[in-house]
Design a protein around this motif. Structure first.
Motif, PDB file in Angstrom:
ATOM      1  N   LEU A 165      25.362  69.352  33.199  1.00 55.44           N
ATOM      2  CA  LEU A 165      26.100  70.125  33.646  1.00 55.44           C
ATOM      3  C   LEU A 165      27.814  69.020  33.133  1.00 55.44           C
ATOM      4  O   LEU A 165      28.093  68.168  32.481  1.00 55.44           O
ATOM      5  CB  LEU A 165      25.686  68.314  34.979  1.00 55.44           C
ATOM      6  N   THR A 166      28.720  70.309  33.277  1.00 52.49           N
ATOM      7  CA  THR A 166      29.845  70.058  32.684  1.00 52.49           C
ATOM      8  C   THR A 166      30.706  69.613  33.525  1.00 52.49           C
ATOM      9  O   THR A 166      31.759  68.743  32.788  1.00 52.49           O
ATOM     10  CB  THR A 166      30.380  71.342  31.905  1.00 52.49           C
ATOM     11  N   ALA A 167      31.196  69.798  34.704  1.00 50.47           N
ATOM     12  CA  ALA A 167      31.670  69.877  35.972  1.00 50.47           C
ATOM     13  C   ALA A 167      31.104  69.142  37.340  1.00 50.47           C
ATOM     14  O   ALA A 167      30.598  69.937  37.564  1.00 50.47           O
ATOM     15  CB  ALA A 167      32.777  70.643  35.590  1.00 50.47           C
ATOM     16  N   ILE A 168      32.120  68.527  37.994  1.00 52.95           N
ATOM     17  CA  ILE A 168      32.219  68.316  39.491  1.00 52.95           C
ATOM     18  C   ILE A 168      33.397  68.413  40.111  1.00 52.95           C
ATOM     19  O   ILE A 168      33.719  68.069  40.058  1.00 52.95           O
ATOM     20  CB  ILE A 168      31.284  66.906  39.908  1.00 52.95           C
ATOM     21  N   SER A 169      33.057  69.430  41.570  1.00 56.91           N
ATOM     22  CA  SER A 169      34.501  70.243  41.688  1.00 56.91           C
ATOM     23  C   SER A 169      34.459  68.686  43.426  1.00 56.91           C
ATOM     24  O   SER A 169      34.093  69.128  44.246  1.00 56.91           O
ATOM     25  CB  SER A 169      33.869  71.017  42.883  1.00 56.91           C
ATOM     26  N   THR A 170      35.635  68.514  43.223  1.00 59.91           N
ATOM     27  CA  THR A 170      35.726  67.346  44.583  1.00 59.91           C
ATOM     28  C   THR A 170      37.193  67.320  45.204  1.00 59.91           C
ATOM     29  O   THR A 170      37.716  68.553  45.227  1.00 59.91           O
ATOM     30  CB  THR A 170      35.770  65.753  43.517  1.00 59.91           C
ATOM     31  N   GLY A 171      37.146  66.826  46.044  1.00 59.31           N
ATOM     32  CA  GLY A 171      38.031  67.073  47.153  1.00 59.31           C
ATOM     33  C   GLY A 171      39.408  65.881  46.780  1.00 59.31           C
ATOM     34  O   GLY A 171      38.810  65.287  45.387  1.00 59.31           O
ATOM     35  N   PRO A 172      40.407  65.539  46.755  1.00 58.79           N
ATOM     36  CA  PRO A 172      41.241  64.961  46.270  1.00 58.79           C
ATOM     37  C   PRO A 172      41.063  62.889  46.671  1.00 58.79           C
ATOM     38  O   PRO A 172      41.928  62.203  45.652  1.00 58.79           O
ATOM     39  CB  PRO A 172      42.558  64.629  47.092  1.00 58.79           C
ATOM     40  N   GLY A 173      39.772  62.594  47.138  1.00 56.70           N
ATOM     41  CA  GLY A 173      39.025  61.584  47.578  1.00 56.70           C
ATOM     42  C   GLY A 173      40.529  60.211  48.566  1.00 56.70           C
ATOM     43  O   GLY A 173      40.517  60.982  49.863  1.00 56.70           O
ATOM     44  N   TYR A 174      41.356  59.904  47.648  1.00 58.54           N
ATOM     45  CA  TYR A 174      42.358  59.311  49.007  1.00 58.54           C
ATOM     46  C   TYR A 174      43.201  60.424  49.702  1.00 58.54           C
ATOM     47  O   TYR A 174      43.542  61.662  49.442  1.00 58.54           O
ATOM     48  CB  TYR A 174      43.307  58.777  47.985  1.00 58.54           C
ATOM     49  N   GLU A 175      42.454  60.216  51.235  1.00 55.70           N
ATOM     50  CA  GLU A 175      43.419  61.359  52.107  1.00 55.70           C
ATOM     51  C   GLU A 175      43.522  60.050  53.018  1.00 55.70           C
ATOM     52  O   GLU A 175      42.819  59.911  53.620  1.00 55.70           O
ATOM     53  CB  GLU A 175      42.695  62.245  52.981  1.00 55.70           C
ATOM     54  N   CYS A 176      45.455  60.029  53.486  1.00 60.96           N
ATOM     55  CA  CYS A 176      45.437  59.352  55.294  1.00 60.96           C
ATOM     56  C   CYS A 176      44.653  60.187  56.827  1.00 60.96           C
ATOM     57  O   CYS A 176      45.974  61.010  56.395  1.00 60.96           O
ATOM     58  CB  CYS A 176      47.031  59.290  55.168  1.00 60.96           C
ATOM     59  N   ARG A 177      43.991  60.032  56.480  1.00 62.41           N
ATOM     60  CA  ARG A 177      43.441  60.113  58.347  1.00 62.41           C
ATOM     61  C   ARG A 177      42.514  59.958  59.113  1.00 62.41           C
ATOM     62  O   ARG A 177      41.347  59.098  58.297  1.00 62.41           O
ATOM     63  CB  ARG A 177      43.099  62.415  57.279  1.00 62.41           C
ATOM     64  N   ASN A 178      41.425  60.400  60.419  1.00 60.40           N
ATOM     65  CA  ASN A 178      40.338  60.002  60.554  1.00 60.40           C
ATOM     66  C   ASN A 178      39.295  60.786  60.009  1.00 60.40           C
ATOM     67  O   ASN A 178      39.891  61.814  59.370  1.00 60.40           O
ATOM     68  CB  ASN A 178      40.921  60.119  62.058  1.00 60.40           C
ATOM     69  N   ARG A 179      38.049  60.341  60.624  1.00 63.49           N
ATOM     70  CA  ARG A 179      37.307  60.894  60.088  1.00 63.49           C
ATOM     71  C   ARG A 179      36.914  62.489  60.615  1.00 63.49           C
ATOM     72  O   ARG A 179      37.815  62.641  62.127  1.00 63.49           O
ATOM     73  CB  ARG A 179      36.172  59.779  60.917  1.00 63.49           C
ATOM     74  N   ASN A 180      36.416  63.168  59.944  1.00 68.32           N
ATOM     75  CA  ASN A 180      36.236  64.012  59.961  1.00 68.32           C
ATOM     76  C   ASN A 180      37.439  64.840  60.810  1.00 68.32           C
ATOM     77  O   ASN A 180      37.848  66.194  61.059  1.00 68.32           O
ATOM     78  CB  ASN A 180      36.058  64.852  61.323  1.00 68.32           C
ATOM     79  N   GLY A 181      38.752  64.888  60.496  1.00 64.48           N
ATOM     80  CA  GLY A 181      40.155  65.358  60.322  1.00 64.48           C
ATOM     81  C   GLY A 181      41.007  65.052  62.184  1.00 64.48           C
ATOM     82  O   GLY A 181      41.319  65.984  62.431  1.00 64.48           O
TER      83      GLY A 181
END
Length: 307
Positions: free
Chosen positions: A203-219
């Protein structure tokens, strides 16, 4: 004989008449006292002395002892010197000794309390532990707190060393240090070895989101604030193999694909590391990625969501 009988009757009658005549005589007047002489009052008759009562003796019948009456206690009031409730003249009342209060045992200082670092030292200790796990990261400058959104000890993860090689994070997610330790441990302990075992490739990499986001659940603005707002969550979109081969998480629902089994294995294993695990099939918002977080659920905080 007749004379003797008559004399026996006459003599008693004479005695009776003499007694009657004596009673009919008027009482003699008392003599008047002579002037100048003191007349002493008549002496009062002396009270008879009580006769001594002989002690009771055993009777011949039954030989039972007669109980001797007990002396009644004296009802005389104690003198002022003997009465404890009357204050003594010229003497101060003795102080009443107060009961000694038991000394309360001092609270023992627990070793962990003595060793507990200050908040700044605790954050530095977390980053040192993260580095010891083989993680590469930087400490980002966070924007000013936006309402409830705040990451206490932010780190930006770049990569993690695993037993089968280095795994990169191209998205460089910003995470709370405590969550970053849990996430990189899962990658090193589970994800990288499982992918290697099932595909034969590292396994060389894992694509993720930004982690920290100032929002409510599910946007959704009507829901509770998300764990992303505290850097306490991460989203995984795909796992990358050598040659830039991208295996999306959505393939977990495609049973005909070979990677669906190890993708499901990774999903199930994450339930032992995180309190919330969501993915394709949980709801529409997570149809294309895995969501891991360490949110507290329920009153006890031991409840987990694994879907």
């Amino acid at each position: 004989m007749r004379r003797i009988a008559l004399l026996g009757l006459i003599v008693p009658l004479m005695l009776i008449e003499a007694q009657a005549a004596e009673k009919l005589k008027p009482p003699l007047p008392k003599p008047k006292p002579v002037s100048g002489e003191m007349v002493s009052p008549p002496a009062e008759p002396a009270e008879p002395e009580p006769a001594e009562v002989a002690p009771p003796t055993l009777g011949s019948a039954g030989n039972k002892k007669v109980p001797v009456p007990r002396e009644k206690p004296s009802r005389e009031q104690p003198s002022a010197s003997e009465n404890p409730f009357v204050p003594q003249t010229g003497a101060q009342p003795a102080e009443v000794a107060k009961p000694k209060e038991e000394a309360k045992p001092q609270e023992e200082t627990k070793p962990e309390d003595e060793a507990k670092p200050a908040p700044g030292e605790e954050m530095a200790a977390c980053r040192e532990e993260l580095a010891a796990l083989g993680a590469k990261f930087t400490v980002p400058e966070m924007p000013a707190a936006e309402g409830q959104c705040k990451v206490v000890n932010p780190v930006q993860i770049n990569a993690i060393a695993t037993p089968v090689g280095m795994v990169n994070f191209p998205g460089e997610p910003t995470l709370n240090c405590v969550f970053a330790k849990q996430f990189t441990s899962w990658v090193a302990d589970i994800a990288a070895p499982v992918v290697k075992a099932h595909t034969g490739e590292a396994l060389t990499a894992i694509s993720t989101g930004p982690g920290y986001e100032c929002r409510n659940r599910n946007g959704d603005s009507t829901t509770k604030i998300s764990e992303h707002a505290f850097g306490n969550a991460v989203d995984i979109a795909s796992f990358n193999l050598p040659g830039k081969k991208n295996l999306p998480v959505s393939n977990v629902a495609k049973s005909q694909n070979a990677e669906s089994r190890w993708l499901m294995a990774l999903r199930i294993s994450a339930c032992g590391y995180f309190t919330t695990v969501l993915g394709p099939g949980s709801n529409e918002a997570h149809a294309e990625h895995y969501h891991f977080d360490l949110g507290i659920h329920g009153k006890s905080g031991n409840y987990r969501i694994c879907e």
